[in-house]
Scaffold this motif. Sequence first.
Motif, short mmCIF file in Angstrom:
data_model
loop_
_atom_site.label_atom_id
_atom_site.label_comp_id
_atom_site.label_asym_id
_atom_site.label_seq_id
_atom_site.Cartn_x
_atom_site.Cartn_y
_atom_site.Cartn_z
N ARG A 250 0.81 -1.22 0.00
CA ARG A 250 0.00 0.00 0.00
C ARG A 250 0.84 1.26 0.00
O ARG A 250 0.41 2.32 -0.47
CB ARG A 250 -0.92 0.00 1.23
N SER A 251 2.05 1.20 0.52
CA SER A 251 2.89 2.39 0.61
C SER A 251 4.35 1.98 0.64
O SER A 251 4.68 0.80 0.84
CB SER A 251 2.55 3.18 1.87
N VAL A 252 5.22 2.97 0.44
CA VAL A 252 6.65 2.72 0.55
C VAL A 252 7.00 2.27 1.96
O VAL A 252 7.82 1.37 2.16
CB VAL A 252 7.44 3.99 0.17
N LEU A 253 6.35 2.86 2.95
CA LEU A 253 6.62 2.49 4.34
C LEU A 253 6.29 1.03 4.59
O LEU A 253 7.02 0.33 5.30
CB LEU A 253 5.80 3.39 5.28
N ALA A 254 5.19 0.55 3.99
CA ALA A 254 4.84 -0.86 4.15
C ALA A 254 5.90 -1.78 3.57
O ALA A 254 6.21 -2.83 4.13
CB ALA A 254 3.49 -1.13 3.50
N GLU A 255 6.48 -1.39 2.45
CA GLU A 255 7.57 -2.17 1.85
C GLU A 255 8.79 -2.19 2.76
O GLU A 255 9.41 -3.24 2.99
CB GLU A 255 7.98 -1.59 0.51
N LEU A 256 9.15 -1.02 3.28
CA LEU A 256 10.39 -0.90 4.05
C LEU A 256 10.31 -1.57 5.41
O LEU A 256 11.36 -1.83 6.02
CB LEU A 256 10.76 0.58 4.21
N THR A 257 9.12 -1.83 5.90
CA THR A 257 8.97 -2.48 7.20
C THR A 257 8.60 -3.96 7.05
O THR A 257 8.23 -4.60 8.04
CB THR A 257 7.90 -1.76 8.04
N SER A 258 8.71 -4.50 5.85
CA SER A 258 8.38 -5.90 5.62
C SER A 258 9.46 -6.80 6.23
O SER A 258 10.62 -6.40 6.40
CB SER A 258 8.26 -6.18 4.13
#
Length: 449
Positions: A250-258
């Motif tokens: 959903r967002s760049v933040l969601a990718e980076l916290t995967s």
Amino acid sequence: MTRSPIVSAATSAVAGAQDRYQQVCKKVSKRLIGFLFVCFVLSFLDRINIGFAGLTMMSDLGLSGTQFGLASTFFYIAYIACGIPSNMALARIGARRWIGSLMIAWGVASTCTLFATDATSLYLLRILVGVTEAGFLPGVLLYLTFWFPAAYRARANALFMIAMPFTAGFSAALSGLILGLDGVWGLKGWQWLFLLEGLPSVLMGCVVFGYLDDRPQQAKWLDNEEKMLVQKALDADRQASTPAAAQNARSVLAELTSPHILLFCLVYFCLVNTLAMIAVWTPLIVKSFNTASSNASIGLLAAIPQICTIILMIVWGLHSDRTRERRWHLVLPMLLAAAGWLLTALSSVPTVQLVGVCLAASGSYSAMSIFWTTPDQALSFRARAVGIALINAVGNIGSAVNPLVVGWLKDLTLSFGSGFVYAAVLMILGALLALRLPIAAPAMPETSR
């Protein structure tokens, strides 16, 4: 069964396009990799020359092993804090202007380290170097993704990153000689070291403004067909390598916290501990089992592990690209580095200890060049600039922790043996974690579509 003329013609056309792209890729490599290699040599030189300065600086400034290690810790704290915003700035204003500005800034900061008079002033100056140098390595790693598809990036990374062992070996010999200038014009040998090894970065930074191009479409040294081939390969690679989970985030933040990105950070943290140990402590490690040697002799001995590293990095990167295999090309050299540290810790024979350092350096740097071909497999293009900087920043916590831990262990045990074991354990842990990374074989770029 005889192939039809149409199939034969199509096959020949595809092969011809691939051959043409490989020629263009070689042209891009010749234009960029050699130049970026020189820039990285200067960057890494300004990062590690404090290791050689420590041979005389520690006594001149009255520093303990813990205080000296803390100077590198502060450098990496600043380096970690500024890496992500620096890569965001590069993505916004372009590599040419940003990298050029960084080189000028860190060259000035590194040169000014000659004015250190005590532990506090040294800490402040190393923080300044860390702030200004933070964006270079993650910035160039991002920049290479703008020019090379994943299938060609192991060799590109290796040829670029051999600047690290090359600089460590070159500076080992050079710095030992520069320390011999002690007393010339009233300057200490370590002050000459920062002066003569810092100013070239300022000059090279000015050259960057006129040499680099931000993207292939801006390169006047490529014709229109060559630009088209590069862009097609990059577009196809981007679509093939971006995982569905990243595309659907959903967002760049969601990718980076995967969890996958966290795993990349942990593996790099383990790997960087060894890289930091080699960069900062190699001169003092070599001197610890060659106490009667001069500084110039220590410099020459410290260059041996770096020569071995350069050879293995090139061979290993080419082999990884040819076989299109990444996972075991990452894990095996990490285990080799762990074996090297254990050999150095358990032996009391100087020659065997030097062999151990050679194995540790060769394995860790070869693993690093392969490692940086893999994070984009877990990142979408929109998150790549921040993602690469984040992995580099979190991993480099190891660079901040290692000098402090090894310095403390050295003061506590009066030897580097416990530090070697600490590095070996982390490399074994990192290799085990690397087995769980989401790594796939890179596809050959499609240039004929």
